[in-house]
Write a protein that holds these residues in place. Structure first.
Motif, short mmCIF file in Angstrom:
data_model
loop_
_atom_site.label_atom_id
_atom_site.label_comp_id
_atom_site.label_asym_id
_atom_site.label_seq_id
_atom_site.Cartn_x
_atom_site.Cartn_y
_atom_site.Cartn_z
N ASN A 215 3.71 -1.84 13.05
CA ASN A 215 3.98 -0.25 13.66
C ASN A 215 3.67 0.37 12.09
O ASN A 215 4.15 1.66 12.36
CB ASN A 215 4.72 0.20 14.45
CG ASN A 215 5.94 0.18 14.28
OD1 ASN A 215 6.26 -1.16 12.96
ND2 ASN A 215 6.89 0.09 14.52
N ARG A 216 3.91 0.09 10.77
CA ARG A 216 4.12 0.29 10.20
C ARG A 216 3.64 -0.11 8.60
O ARG A 216 3.61 -1.42 8.12
CB ARG A 216 5.45 0.90 9.35
CG ARG A 216 6.26 0.28 8.78
CD ARG A 216 7.62 0.42 9.10
NE ARG A 216 8.26 -0.50 8.42
CZ ARG A 216 8.76 -1.52 7.49
NH1 ARG A 216 8.39 -0.65 6.50
NH2 ARG A 216 9.78 -2.32 7.68
N VAL A 217 3.41 0.70 7.52
CA VAL A 217 2.49 0.56 6.48
C VAL A 217 4.10 -0.48 5.64
O VAL A 217 4.44 0.16 5.24
CB VAL A 217 1.81 1.35 5.40
CG1 VAL A 217 1.03 0.88 4.35
CG2 VAL A 217 0.45 1.05 6.63
N LYS A 218 3.95 -1.22 4.68
CA LYS A 218 5.06 -2.04 4.03
C LYS A 218 4.71 -1.57 2.34
O LYS A 218 4.83 -1.06 1.61
CB LYS A 218 5.69 -2.63 4.29
CG LYS A 218 5.83 -3.63 5.37
CD LYS A 218 6.39 -4.18 5.82
CE LYS A 218 5.33 -5.52 5.66
NZ LYS A 218 6.17 -7.35 6.35
N TRP A 219 2.86 -2.04 2.09
CA TRP A 219 3.05 -2.04 0.57
C TRP A 219 1.04 -1.48 1.05
O TRP A 219 0.22 -1.70 1.77
CB TRP A 219 2.96 -3.77 -0.09
CG TRP A 219 3.81 -3.69 -0.59
CD1 TRP A 219 4.42 -4.57 0.48
CD2 TRP A 219 4.97 -3.44 -1.05
NE1 TRP A 219 5.92 -4.88 0.56
CE2 TRP A 219 6.28 -4.26 -0.75
CE3 TRP A 219 5.28 -3.13 -2.07
CZ2 TRP A 219 7.26 -4.66 -1.61
CZ3 TRP A 219 5.70 -2.84 -3.25
CH2 TRP A 219 7.37 -3.19 -2.79
N ILE A 220 0.50 -0.90 0.00
CA ILE A 220 -0.58 -0.69 -0.54
C ILE A 220 -0.95 -1.62 -1.68
O ILE A 220 -0.26 -1.25 -2.93
CB ILE A 220 -0.75 1.13 -0.43
CG1 ILE A 220 -0.29 1.84 0.08
CG2 ILE A 220 -2.44 0.96 -0.89
CD1 ILE A 220 -0.18 3.43 -0.33
N VAL A 221 -2.19 -1.83 -1.60
CA VAL A 221 -2.22 -2.67 -2.94
C VAL A 221 -3.30 -3.21 -2.69
O VAL A 221 -5.19 -2.22 -2.19
CB VAL A 221 -2.21 -4.18 -2.46
CG1 VAL A 221 -2.20 -5.24 -3.53
CG2 VAL A 221 -0.52 -5.07 -1.19
N PHE A 222 -3.93 -2.36 -4.18
CA PHE A 222 -5.34 -2.44 -5.57
C PHE A 222 -5.30 -2.99 -6.78
O PHE A 222 -4.29 -3.49 -7.45
CB PHE A 222 -6.01 -0.80 -4.78
CG PHE A 222 -5.00 0.06 -5.29
CD1 PHE A 222 -5.24 0.76 -7.41
CD2 PHE A 222 -4.45 0.12 -4.63
CE1 PHE A 222 -4.75 1.49 -7.20
CE2 PHE A 222 -2.66 1.27 -5.38
CZ PHE A 222 -3.51 1.95 -6.32
N ASN A 223 -6.78 -2.93 -7.03
CA ASN A 223 -6.69 -3.65 -9.09
C ASN A 223 -6.49 -1.82 -9.14
O ASN A 223 -7.57 -0.90 -8.67
CB ASN A 223 -7.92 -4.36 -8.92
CG ASN A 223 -7.71 -5.25 -8.41
OD1 ASN A 223 -6.70 -6.42 -8.55
ND2 ASN A 223 -9.00 -6.03 -7.96
N CYS A 224 -6.09 -2.07 -10.37
CA CYS A 224 -6.36 -0.19 -11.14
C CYS A 224 -7.35 0.53 -11.36
O CYS A 224 -7.99 -1.05 -11.55
CB CYS A 224 -5.43 -0.64 -12.29
SG CYS A 224 -5.10 0.99 -13.11
N PRO A 225 -7.55 1.15 -11.32
CA PRO A 225 -9.06 1.59 -11.64
C PRO A 225 -9.32 1.99 -12.89
O PRO A 225 -10.61 2.31 -13.49
CB PRO A 225 -9.29 3.29 -11.47
CG PRO A 225 -7.50 3.84 -10.99
CD PRO A 225 -7.01 2.17 -10.70
N CYS A 226 -8.08 1.31 -14.54
CA CYS A 226 -9.06 0.81 -15.48
C CYS A 226 -10.10 -0.41 -15.78
O CYS A 226 -10.58 0.35 -17.00
CB CYS A 226 -8.06 0.81 -16.29
SG CYS A 226 -6.62 -0.49 -16.57
#
Length: 111
Positions: A42-53
């Motif tokens: 029921n909830r988001v624990k982490w947001i994961v992505f590659n840095c925009p640089c």
């Protein structure tokens, strides 16, 4: 975690491209401007992505309010994450906001 083929199309704003139950399930390669969410029932624990640089470092943002620091996520389009993301590595600093699906670099950023 499987990512649909159309989410790999270029020139899209920042968006959610998939969800996983653990951080280990997030693929090493994500679409450009793509964010993966790690969530339990029921909830988001982490947001994961590659840095925009685009130098290849991975960003993992905590969304658990009981742990500091934490970020909040607007899952409704367009994607907004707050507060700002400030990565400091050995040779670089990346300080930016994701607002309305776009990157806004902070004025104090040197890249």
């Amino acid at each position: 975690m499987k990512i649909a083929w159309w989410k790999w199309l270029p020139f899209q704003r920042w968006r959610i491209v998939g969800e996983a139950e653990s951080a280990d399930e997030v693929p090493d390669r994500l679409p450009r401007n793509g964010v993966a969410l790690v969530r339990d029932t029921n909830r988001v624990k982490w947001i994961v992505f590659n840095c925009p640089c685009r130098t290849g470092h991975r960003i993992m943002l905590n969304t658990d309010a009981a742990r500091k620091p934490n970020w909040s996520l607007n899952e409704v389009k367009p994607l907004t994450i707050s507060p700002s993301i400030d990565f400091q590595g050995a040779n670089r600093r990346c300080h930016y906001f994701i607002r309305n699906g776009r990157i806004v670099w902070a004025k104090d950023t040197y890249r």
